[in-house]
Design an enzyme around this catalytic site. Structure first.
Site, PDB file in Angstrom:
ATOM      1  CG  HIS A 141     -19.569  28.173 -17.896  1.00 36.54           C
ATOM      2  ND1 HIS A 141     -18.938  27.348 -16.993  1.00 36.54           N
ATOM      3  CD2 HIS A 141     -19.570  29.416 -17.329  1.00 36.54           C
ATOM      4  CE1 HIS A 141     -18.579  28.050 -15.928  1.00 36.54           C
ATOM      5  NE2 HIS A 141     -18.945  29.309 -16.111  1.00 36.54           N
ATOM      6  CG  HIS A 192     -23.776  29.645 -14.667  1.00 40.50           C
ATOM      7  ND1 HIS A 192     -23.824  30.129 -13.386  1.00 40.50           N
ATOM      8  CD2 HIS A 192     -22.651  30.185 -15.230  1.00 40.50           C
ATOM      9  CE1 HIS A 192     -22.793  30.916 -13.171  1.00 40.50           C
ATOM     10  NE2 HIS A 192     -22.065  30.976 -14.273  1.00 40.50           N
ATOM     11  CG  HIS A 199     -16.382  27.763  -9.029  1.00 38.69           C
ATOM     12  ND1 HIS A 199     -17.360  28.664  -8.682  1.00 38.69           N
ATOM     13  CD2 HIS A 199     -15.887  28.193 -10.221  1.00 38.69           C
ATOM     14  CE1 HIS A 199     -17.462  29.602  -9.616  1.00 38.69           C
ATOM     15  NE2 HIS A 199     -16.571  29.330 -10.569  1.00 38.69           N
ATOM     16  CG  HIS A 224     -19.155  33.018 -17.227  1.00 37.33           C
ATOM     17  ND1 HIS A 224     -20.101  32.659 -16.296  1.00 37.33           N
ATOM     18  CD2 HIS A 224     -19.763  33.955 -18.024  1.00 37.33           C
ATOM     19  CE1 HIS A 224     -21.220  33.335 -16.515  1.00 37.33           C
ATOM     20  NE2 HIS A 224     -21.043  34.116 -17.550  1.00 37.33           N
ATOM     21  CG  ASP A 276     -14.488  32.009 -13.675  1.00 39.44           C
ATOM     22  OD1 ASP A 276     -15.269  32.205 -14.631  1.00 39.44           O
ATOM     23  OD2 ASP A 276     -14.866  31.554 -12.579  1.00 39.44           O
ATOM     24  CG  ASP A 305     -19.489  28.389 -12.678  1.00 38.23           C
ATOM     25  OD1 ASP A 305     -18.692  27.579 -12.165  1.00 38.23           O
ATOM     26  OD2 ASP A 305     -19.215  29.581 -12.898  1.00 38.23           O
TER      27      ASP A 305
END
Length: 322
Positions: A63, A141, A270, A65, A67, A211
């Site tokens: 995804h 998410h 994570h 994001h 990080d 996530d």
């Protein structure tokens, strides 16, 4: 059959012991390997492994994001400076591709190899090669997020040794010929390969999650899989305090799902920086083991997990902050 090297196991931000998300996946099928997520600093972790950027077949981003993807431009730039010329697949949501293309244009990044974008939203099977299949599965998410199911299949011919001995054929080149699918003349007759050799198939499958606030979305993906790698950002107590906003899983939620799905091996990753101490790690693993009866592990950076065709996991520890 599958080897996983954890390059980052922290959520959100790196810590002294843990980088943000990155996972290298190797198979028994050859030198090609795959990168799942590429948080900032991933290429530094890769320098602590035997892996070569020349053999990286694809980067799979779960995804958008940061990080999980902020390390991508630097990694691909380094591959180019290392004289890579082989094309590369970028299996990722469309916003990741758009961001990468803008970064490449605005920073004057010229790569000496082609990058092919595969949109994870457009197709379920995102990569296929002989003996290898990678499929994506949608998660829940704050932004569209995905898991990747990686399945490896090997096939080899196994001789029926007792049948060959009964036929009186001595070991030697004729045995190898039968194993290679050739019929062999013997004592005035023809020994058919189909009668004296049979295919032996081994399969290993792992589900590698991004996530996700709802592990049960992976029930179909986990059918027949021997290993699940999934975020366990918080303990249940911490998740109850944080609330539903971040849309992450707790160790308990994950463990309860893995138990109900019958997955024999579970790796938690994570991990929130708030849990990255001796008590926090013990709490996460204890919570998982209280609700899951299979083999549960906490991943550390540079840990190596190997999955064989029988579903057995072997772990070589890299570094630990426990």
């Amino acid at each position: 059959m599958l080897k996983l090297i954890f390059l980052g196991t922290s959520s959100g931000t790196p810590t002294r012991q843990r980088n943000v998300s990155g996972l290298a996946v190797q198979t028994v099928l050859g030198a090609d390997w795959f990168l799942v997520d590429c948080g900032e600093g991933t290429q530094h972790r890769l320098q602590q492994t035997p892996l070569s950027l020349h053999d990286m077949a694809a980067v799979c981003i779960t995804h958008v994001h940061g990080d999980h993807c902020y390390g991508l431009p630097g990694l691909l730039a380094s591959a180019g400076m290392g004289k890579r010329t082989k094309p590369l697949k970028l299996i990722a949501p469309l916003p990741v591709w758009q961001w990468f293309e803008a970064t490449r244009r605005l920073t004057d990044l010229h790569l000496p190899y082609e990058v092919e974008h595969v949109d994870v939203e457009a197709q379920a099977r995102v990569h296929q090669a002989p003996g290898l299949r990678i499929e994506r599965h949608a998660l829940r998410h704050r932004v569209p997020s995905h898991a990747f199911r990686v399945q490896v299949e090997t096939r080899r011919m196994r001789l029926k040794v007792e049948a060959l001995r009964t036929a009186g054929l001595p070991p030697g080149p004729a045995w190898r010929a039968l194993q290679n699918g050739e019929d062999v003349p013997f004592n005035g007759a023809v020994l058919r390969s189909a009668d004296f050799a049979e295919a032996q198939v081994e399969t290993a499958a792992a589900v590698l999650g991004g996530d996700n606030a709802e592990p049960a979305l992976l029930r179909a993906a986990c059918q027949g899989a021997q290993l699940l790698v999934h975020e366990a950002t918080y303990t249940q107590e911490a998740l109850d305090k944080v609330g539903p906003g971040p849309m992450h899983s707790s160790a308990r939620l994950l463990a309860e799902f893995a138990q109900s799905a019958g997955v024999p091996n579970l790796v938690l990753t994570h991990l929130s920086p708030r849990h990255q101490n001796e008590d926090g790690m013990a709490a996460l693993l204890g919570e998982a083991r209280a609700h899951y009866k299979g083999n549960a592990f906490l991943a550390n950076d540079l840990d190596v997990f190997e999955l064989d065709g029988a579903g057995k996991v072997t772990v070589t520890r890299g570094r630990s902050d426990e």
